[in-house]
Motif scaffolding. Structure first.
Motif, PDB file in Angstrom:
ATOM      1  N   LYS A  98      54.699  88.314  37.831  1.00 42.67           N
ATOM      2  CA  LYS A  98      54.192  88.287  39.206  1.00 42.67           C
ATOM      3  C   LYS A  98      53.879  86.879  39.689  1.00 42.67           C
ATOM      4  CE  LYS A  98      53.976  92.783  40.047  1.00 42.67           C
ATOM      5  NZ  LYS A  98      54.750  93.444  41.133  1.00 42.67           N
ATOM      6  N   ILE A  99      53.486  85.988  38.771  1.00 38.90           N
ATOM      7  CA  ILE A  99      52.969  84.689  39.224  1.00 38.90           C
ATOM      8  C   ILE A  99      53.783  83.480  38.764  1.00 38.90           C
ATOM      9  CG2 ILE A  99      50.604  85.536  39.479  1.00 38.90           C
ATOM     10  CD1 ILE A  99      51.526  83.423  36.471  1.00 38.90           C
ATOM     11  N   GLU A 100      54.761  83.667  37.864  1.00 42.60           N
ATOM     12  CA  GLU A 100      55.409  82.503  37.249  1.00 42.60           C
ATOM     13  C   GLU A 100      56.137  81.608  38.248  1.00 42.60           C
ATOM     14  OE1 GLU A 100      58.578  83.217  34.502  1.00 42.60           O
ATOM     15  OE2 GLU A 100      59.207  85.066  35.482  1.00 42.60           O
ATOM     16  N   ARG A 101      56.695  82.168  39.318  1.00 40.54           N
ATOM     17  CA  ARG A 101      57.431  81.328  40.266  1.00 40.54           C
ATOM     18  C   ARG A 101      56.514  80.425  41.092  1.00 40.54           C
ATOM     19  NH1 ARG A 101      57.511  86.460  42.487  1.00 40.54           N
ATOM     20  NH2 ARG A 101      56.821  86.668  44.662  1.00 40.54           N
ATOM     21  N   PHE A 102      55.198  80.650  40.993  1.00 40.28           N
ATOM     22  CA  PHE A 102      54.246  79.820  41.734  1.00 40.28           C
ATOM     23  C   PHE A 102      53.667  78.685  40.869  1.00 40.28           C
ATOM     24  CE2 PHE A 102      54.235  83.988  43.760  1.00 40.28           C
ATOM     25  CZ  PHE A 102      54.437  83.656  45.093  1.00 40.28           C
ATOM     26  N   ILE A 103      54.081  78.613  39.603  1.00 39.88           N
ATOM     27  CA  ILE A 103      53.648  77.500  38.751  1.00 39.88           C
ATOM     28  C   ILE A 103      54.404  76.254  39.190  1.00 39.88           C
ATOM     29  CG2 ILE A 103      53.439  76.633  36.393  1.00 39.88           C
ATOM     30  CD1 ILE A 103      53.658  79.537  35.432  1.00 39.88           C
TER      31      ILE A 103
ATOM     32  N   ILE B 165      48.031  72.543  37.925  1.00 44.82           N
ATOM     33  CA  ILE B 165      48.968  73.337  38.732  1.00 44.82           C
ATOM     34  C   ILE B 165      50.283  73.580  37.988  1.00 44.82           C
ATOM     35  CG2 ILE B 165      47.953  72.535  40.895  1.00 44.82           C
ATOM     36  CD1 ILE B 165      50.396  70.779  41.306  1.00 44.82           C
ATOM     37  N   ALA B 166      50.438  72.945  36.825  1.00 42.25           N
ATOM     38  CA  ALA B 166      51.600  73.224  35.978  1.00 42.25           C
ATOM     39  C   ALA B 166      51.280  74.296  34.945  1.00 42.25           C
ATOM     40  CB  ALA B 166      52.066  71.958  35.278  1.00 42.25           C
ATOM     41  N   THR B 167      50.146  74.960  35.106  1.00 39.82           N
ATOM     42  CA  THR B 167      49.706  75.952  34.133  1.00 39.82           C
ATOM     43  C   THR B 167      49.414  77.291  34.811  1.00 39.82           C
ATOM     44  OG1 THR B 167      47.320  75.484  34.349  1.00 39.82           O
ATOM     45  CG2 THR B 167      48.576  74.111  32.817  1.00 39.82           C
ATOM     46  N   THR B 168      49.208  78.287  33.976  1.00 44.35           N
ATOM     47  CA  THR B 168      48.710  79.582  34.425  1.00 44.35           C
ATOM     48  C   THR B 168      47.316  79.794  33.845  1.00 44.35           C
ATOM     49  OG1 THR B 168      50.894  80.598  34.572  1.00 44.35           O
ATOM     50  CG2 THR B 168      49.047  82.081  34.288  1.00 44.35           C
ATOM     51  N   GLN B 169      46.399  80.155  34.692  1.00 46.48           N
ATOM     52  CA  GLN B 169      45.063  80.511  34.209  1.00 46.48           C
ATOM     53  C   GLN B 169      45.071  81.994  33.831  1.00 46.48           C
ATOM     54  OE1 GLN B 169      41.927  81.565  36.885  1.00 46.48           O
ATOM     55  NE2 GLN B 169      40.432  80.249  35.862  1.00 46.48           N
TER      56      GLN B 169
ATOM     57  N   LYS C 230      56.081  76.291  29.846  1.00 49.34           N
ATOM     58  CA  LYS C 230      56.961  76.444  28.691  1.00 49.34           C
ATOM     59  C   LYS C 230      56.421  77.481  27.716  1.00 49.34           C
ATOM     60  CE  LYS C 230      57.460  72.901  25.862  1.00 49.34           C
ATOM     61  NZ  LYS C 230      57.951  71.616  25.335  1.00 49.34           N
ATOM     62  N   VAL C 231      55.130  77.422  27.459  1.00 44.31           N
ATOM     63  CA  VAL C 231      54.505  78.390  26.551  1.00 44.31           C
ATOM     64  C   VAL C 231      54.576  79.798  27.140  1.00 44.31           C
ATOM     65  CG1 VAL C 231      52.340  79.096  25.477  1.00 44.31           C
ATOM     66  CG2 VAL C 231      52.984  76.687  25.502  1.00 44.31           C
ATOM     67  N   ILE C 232      54.265  79.896  28.427  1.00 50.52           N
ATOM     68  CA  ILE C 232      54.291  81.197  29.102  1.00 50.52           C
ATOM     69  C   ILE C 232      55.670  81.848  28.993  1.00 50.52           C
ATOM     70  CG2 ILE C 232      54.343  82.227  31.409  1.00 50.52           C
ATOM     71  CD1 ILE C 232      51.577  82.069  30.498  1.00 50.52           C
ATOM     72  N   LYS C 233      56.715  81.077  29.271  1.00 43.90           N
ATOM     73  CA  LYS C 233      58.062  81.640  29.263  1.00 43.90           C
ATOM     74  C   LYS C 233      58.478  82.060  27.861  1.00 43.90           C
ATOM     75  CE  LYS C 233      61.220  80.436  32.109  1.00 43.90           C
ATOM     76  NZ  LYS C 233      62.280  79.760  32.882  1.00 43.90           N
ATOM     77  N   ASN C 234      58.042  81.311  26.845  1.00 40.09           N
ATOM     78  CA  ASN C 234      58.382  81.681  25.479  1.00 40.09           C
ATOM     79  C   ASN C 234      57.650  82.936  25.026  1.00 40.09           C
ATOM     80  OD1 ASN C 234      60.163  79.852  23.583  1.00 40.09           O
ATOM     81  ND2 ASN C 234      59.310  78.574  25.195  1.00 40.09           N
ATOM     82  N   CYS C 235      56.456  83.149  25.537  1.00 40.26           N
ATOM     83  CA  CYS C 235      55.721  84.369  25.185  1.00 40.26           C
ATOM     84  C   CYS C 235      56.462  85.615  25.652  1.00 40.26           C
ATOM     85  CB  CYS C 235      54.317  84.340  25.794  1.00 40.26           C
ATOM     86  SG  CYS C 235      53.184  83.202  24.978  1.00 40.26           S
ATOM     87  N   LEU C 236      57.288  85.479  26.689  1.00 40.87           N
ATOM     88  CA  LEU C 236      58.039  86.623  27.197  1.00 40.87           C
ATOM     89  C   LEU C 236      59.091  87.106  26.205  1.00 40.87           C
ATOM     90  CD1 LEU C 236      58.559  85.541  30.920  1.00 40.87           C
ATOM     91  CD2 LEU C 236      56.832  87.097  30.002  1.00 40.87           C
ATOM     92  N   ASP C 237      59.448  86.257  25.233  1.00 39.16           N
ATOM     93  CA  ASP C 237      60.440  86.643  24.228  1.00 39.16           C
ATOM     94  C   ASP C 237      59.814  87.361  23.035  1.00 39.16           C
ATOM     95  OD1 ASP C 237      62.671  85.533  25.560  1.00 39.16           O
ATOM     96  OD2 ASP C 237      62.150  83.538  24.841  1.00 39.16           O
ATOM     97  N   ILE C 238      58.491  87.407  22.985  1.00 38.86           N
ATOM     98  CA  ILE C 238      57.807  88.066  21.867  1.00 38.86           C
ATOM     99  C   ILE C 238      57.880  89.577  22.066  1.00 38.86           C
ATOM    100  CG2 ILE C 238      55.597  88.359  20.680  1.00 38.86           C
ATOM    101  CD1 ILE C 238      54.883  85.505  21.547  1.00 38.86           C
TER     102      ILE C 238
END
Length: 218
Positions: free
Chosen positions: A139-144, A157-161, A199-207
């Motif tokens: 829902k929020i990744e495109r706004f990072i 602003i390069a992170t997700t809280q 980068k970390v967020i996107k890699n977590c999607l592969d778990i």
């Protein structure tokens, strides 16, 4: 080291590790992926001095051991293989075999692989159900923000809280002009807050585990 592994399993593990592979040159140790084989479990590690990724996968361990192999060369070979793949090492090389072909690559020295940073002894840990984590990130990744100038001035602003409080988990991202927020109920008695980069967020999607376990220094 000698292992036998399904090509699809190895390809999946290499894909997960790809975001933490260094991009300097083929001779650099941080271009390599570190293979650690023991007790019928294969562990692949990559580290670019910013992010470390460790991926575990099952395989047949014929001979335990470690090997540091160029990620770029190895992934190119594995993408061409089908079925079971045998990977074994001698003193200076790694030999990759399947029914169709045999390949030989030079080994890199395991001692050159950088030591991973250790988590502090006192850590806070929370388990986030995978479906909640995936929904929140999608829902929020495109706004990072990916704008380097803005990120240099406002690194967050390069992170997700990700914040958990009173049984509610909140994902927040902003590119300085827009803000996205996603909330969901979660079965957790812990209050927890962390900022994860893109980068970390996107890699977590592969778990593919039931939960995404997140830890931070207390």
């Amino acid at each position: 080291m000698k292992i036998i592994i399904d090509q699809n399993e190895l390809k999946k593990a290499l894909t997960i590790c790809s975001a933490a592979v260094g991009k300097i040159n083929l001779a650099s140790p941080i271009d390599g992926v570190l293979f650690s084989a023991s007790s019928n479990e294969l562990k692949l590690t990559t580290y670019d001095y910013d992010t470390a990724i460790i991926c575990k996968t099952k395989c047949s361990i014929v001979e335990p051991g470690e090997a540091l192999i160029s990620y770029k060369l190895l992934s190119g070979i594995i993408s061409k293989c089908l079925g079971e793949v045998t990977i074994e090492t001698d003193i200076a090389n790694v030999i990759i075999k399947n029914d169709a072909a045999e390949y030989k690559l030079p080994l890199q020295s395991v001692e050159l692989f950088p030591e991973l940073p250790a988590l502090p002894k006192d850590t806070e840990t929370v388990a986030i159900p995978s479906n909640i984590f995936y929904n929140g990130v999608r829902k929020i990744e495109r706004f990072i923000s990916s704008d380097s100038e803005s990120v240099a001035m406002h690194p967050l602003i390069a992170t997700t809280q990700i914040k958990i409080q009173d049984g509610v988990i909140t994902f927040v991202a902003t590119d300085k002009y827009r803000l996205a927020k996603y909330t969901a109920s979660i079965e957790s008695t812990n209050n927890f807050e962390i900022y994860l980069n893109k980068k970390v967020i996107k890699n977590c999607l592969d778990i593919e585990d039931e939960n995404i376990v997140v830890s931070k220094g207390a």
